[in-house]
Write an enzyme that holds these catalytic residues in place. Structure first.
Site, short mmCIF file in Angstrom:
data_model
loop_
_atom_site.label_atom_id
_atom_site.label_comp_id
_atom_site.label_asym_id
_atom_site.label_seq_id
_atom_site.Cartn_x
_atom_site.Cartn_y
_atom_site.Cartn_z
N GLY B 31 0.79 -1.22 0.00
CA GLY B 31 0.00 0.00 0.00
C GLY B 31 0.82 1.27 0.00
O GLY B 31 0.28 2.36 -0.21
N CYS B 240 -27.31 -9.70 -16.51
CA CYS B 240 -26.73 -9.46 -17.84
C CYS B 240 -27.74 -9.89 -18.90
O CYS B 240 -28.28 -10.99 -18.85
CB CYS B 240 -25.43 -10.24 -17.99
SG CYS B 240 -24.75 -10.15 -19.66
N CYS B 243 -25.80 -12.94 -20.95
CA CYS B 243 -25.47 -14.24 -20.36
C CYS B 243 -26.32 -14.53 -19.12
O CYS B 243 -26.21 -15.61 -18.54
CB CYS B 243 -23.99 -14.33 -20.03
SG CYS B 243 -23.52 -13.46 -18.52
N CYS B 265 -22.47 -7.67 -19.16
CA CYS B 265 -21.27 -7.80 -18.33
C CYS B 265 -20.18 -6.87 -18.86
O CYS B 265 -19.94 -6.82 -20.07
CB CYS B 265 -20.72 -9.22 -18.41
SG CYS B 265 -21.77 -10.47 -17.67
N CYS B 271 -18.42 -13.04 -19.68
CA CYS B 271 -19.72 -13.13 -20.35
C CYS B 271 -19.68 -14.16 -21.49
O CYS B 271 -20.57 -15.00 -21.62
CB CYS B 271 -20.07 -11.74 -20.90
SG CYS B 271 -21.80 -11.55 -21.37
#
Lengths: 361, 290
Positions: B31, B240, B243, B265, B271
């Site tokens: 970080g 979606c 899909c 997606c 997808c």
């Protein structure tokens, strides 16, 4: 049925083919040669070399041709090329007092050892379009005289002798290299000068102008502006001595700035310094004004909060390649972030709408 | 311009070494933003130069590279970056998340869970999570050093006071291993939970800002929140349309000028794999193999 955009690759190729065609323009018009750009667009070439940090007129001309005259794009091409070059070593510091001068003026003294030389300048031209240039012109020639054997020492060095100029501190340390180390603050003077000399001319011009209008005023006079060529010498380890490896054209500007003294420094003249590759007069003067404004802290001057006094602000925003890249990246798709913003706004509106309705009643 | 004029993966070895050092330092201090001497790349700053440099430093000839932008392999800039490495490193490329050893991404984490041995490289525009609260780098570095994150909490609190919730939907700040507050790059906050405990190495490259930071595998990453206003991932409230997935992040497409919308997606590989597996969304007619 709607299908999400496909075929990015084909679109890119087609766009680039179109770009190449546009770059060439009307094929009935003869193509520009690199030599033509190098010789006749010389100040553009100079700017590309200076901000591209690479002294190579042919490559700069090529970049200008490839970039269709967009100088920032050309600078970008040169920078991206430059970064791939191996580094054999460093030259000795260039001696600008030994410059073969083509132009040298002082605004502070009427006459100076070595004389004032106007050189090839736009100054005092009347800015009237010369329609003769639209026709095929002859090659104009100017009167010649032999080179002046009299040396032309730095004018500020003459003031220096009287003790009126601030003494120049030089600790002999190798300056940090902006192109090999990340920019970290606080930035000392060599680092600031490096950043400024490759900084965007327009940005520095506006900042310098702002100091003239009172935002961090430094009372600058152009002590000396000189343009000419300097020899570049480099120590060759196998030889054990320095040899001249070429010469480069430079523009150097030294300003003399009034300074009434501070808690730490006596009244004296101080100096702003600008050094730029090629004939780049506007940039060199701008640089010296901004450079001087940034020195407020070491001279014990007041920080008035002017942009030109703010080292972090100036250094982080002077590079036009960084600036243009980040600016233009907002053209890239942001569907994903925007979608989450859409969802957020819809959600916030759902929470707000009933109150609004009540208020409207 | 011939490809052979350049070193493997474009950058010279000394530069790659310098970048690898920064990556290793980043991994050692999760970080923490490590300054590095970012190079000018042949694509503009802001277009993934940080990610490209990190990827270049990580690639070996046996790697398989996937590049996505907004989750999609066929977005123009993803295509451009993938092509760059095809030309300069001649590595194998793929669109299949599981087959890639290095994935460079902009603004998304793939839906499919990544595994050990994979590297996820993020393109980062503004690495400093405190930047819009404090524009000065000298000041924000000090704030990180002193772990002085009060300003961030005040900002989040003010959001709640004014809007009833935290009005940040992407680039949502996180805290890494209870130490550094970190910008996860502009991923939607939907993706934030995937940052934590990920098996893959996560590397973040910010070229223009000259910073690299990193999350080693299985690092704890917590999205900033308050006990009474817990962090909530967010996505469009749909499935979606291609899909039928209900758990993936969706792009909203405008299909006509009468308010018609469809949701698909954002992760194109996810997808496509689902559709290949026989899943069908609302707008895919029965019997259509997508």
């Amino acid at each position: 049925m709607y299908v999400a955009t496909k075929g990015g690759e084909r679109a890119i190729d087609a766009a680039h083919d179109w770009l190449a065609e546009e770059r060439r323009g009307d094929p009935a018009v003869p193509e520009l040669t690199i030599a033509q750009i190098r010789e006749q667009m010389r100040l553009a070439v100079n700017r590309v070399m200076a901000e591209g940090s690479l002294y190579d007129p042919d490559l700069a001309a090529l970049a200008i041709k490839q970039a269709r005259g967009d100088l920032i794009e050309a600078i970008f091409l040169v920078r991206a090329y430059r970064t791939t070059l191996p580094r054999f070593g460093s030259s000795h510091p260039v001696e600008t007092c030994d410059m073969a001068i083509t132009r040298r003026i002082s605004a502070t003294f009427k006459d100076v050892p070595g004389g004032q030389v106007l050189g090839p300048t736009f100054d005092y031209t009347h800015r009237l379009l010369d329609f003769k240039l639209m026709a095929d012109g002859e090659a104009p020639t100017a009167a010649r005289k032999p080179a002046d054997p009299e040396p032309a020492p730095h004018i500020l060095a003459l003031l220096d002798r009287d003790g009126l100029m601030e003494p120049l501190a030089h600790d002999g340390a190798t300056p940090r290299d902006l192109t090999r180390e990340p920019l970290e603050l606080p930035a000392d003077r060599p680092l600031r000068l490096q950043a400024l000399t490759r900084g965007d001319e327009g940005f520095l011009l506006s900042l310098a102008y702002s100091t003239q209008r009172g935002y961090g005023r430094t009372h600058a006079f152009v002590g000396e502006l000189r343009i000419g060529t300097c020899a570049v010498e480099m120590e060759i380890p196998e030889l054990g001595f320095a040899v001249e490896i070429g010469e480069i054209e430079l523009t150097e500007c030294e300003t003399v700035n009034q300074f009434t003294g501070s808690k730490t420094e006596p009244p004296q003249f101080t100096r702003g310094y600008g050094l730029v590759m090629g004939q780049s007069e506007r940039k060199a003067i701008s640089m010296s004004l901004v450079e001087r404004a940034l020195r407020w802290e070491e001279l014990g001057e007041e920080n008035t909060g002017a942009p030109a006094q703010d080292t972090e602000f100036v250094l982080y925003h002077s590079d036009n390649i960084q600036a243009t890249g980040f600016l233009e990246h907002i053209k890239l798709p942001h569907y994903v972030d925007f979608q989450s913003e859409l969802e957020l706004i819809r959600k916030l509106r759902r929470a707000v709408a009933p109150e609004r309705l009540e208020a409207a009643e | 311009m011939t490809e052979h004029a350049y070193n493997f993966a474009y950058l010279d070895e000394a530069t790659k070494q310098m970048i690898r050092r920064a990556i290793l330092k980043g991994l050692a201090i999760p970080g923490y933003q490590v300054p590095f001497a970012s190079r000018e790349m042949p694509m503009p700053y802001g277009w993934g130069t940080g990610g490209v440099q990190v990827t270049a430093a990580c690639l070996t000839p046996s790697d398989t590279l996937k590049v996505i932008d907004q989750g999609a392999d066929d977005a123009t800039n993803a295509v451009s970056i993938r092509k760059f490495f095809e030309r300069t490193a001649r590595v194998a490329t793929t669109t299949a998340t599981a087959e890639a050893s290095v994935i460079q991404t902009r603004h998304r984490i793939p839906e499919e869970r990544l595994s050990e041995g994979q590297i996820l490289v993020y393109q980062v525009p503004i690495p400093e999570p405190l930047r819009f609260l404090e524009p000065r780098e000298s000041e924000t570095r000090r704030m990180h050093a002193l772990e002085e994150y009060g300003l961030m909490h005040v900002k989040l609190y003010e959001d709640i006071a004014r809007h009833g919730e935290i009005a940040t939907s992407y680039a949502y700040p996180v805290k890494v291993e209870e130490r550094y507050v970190m910008d996860p790059s502009p991923i939607p906050k939907f993706d934030n939970p995937k940052l934590s405990g990920m098996a893959a190495i996560q590397l973040f490259g910010a070229g223009r800002e000259q910073r690299i930071y990193a999350l080693p595998p299985y690092t704890e990453v917590v999205s900033l929140d308050f006990e009474d206003h817990p962090f909530e991932p967010m996505k469009a409230d749909h499935d979606c349309d291609l899909c039928g997935a209900g758990e993936s992040y969706l792009d909203e497409l405008i299909t006509d000028d009468a308010g018609g919308r469809m949701f698909v997606c954002s992760d194109t590989d996810f997808c496509a794999a689902r559709r290949a597996g026989g899943h069908r969304g609302r707008l895919v007619p029965e019997g259509d193999a997508a």
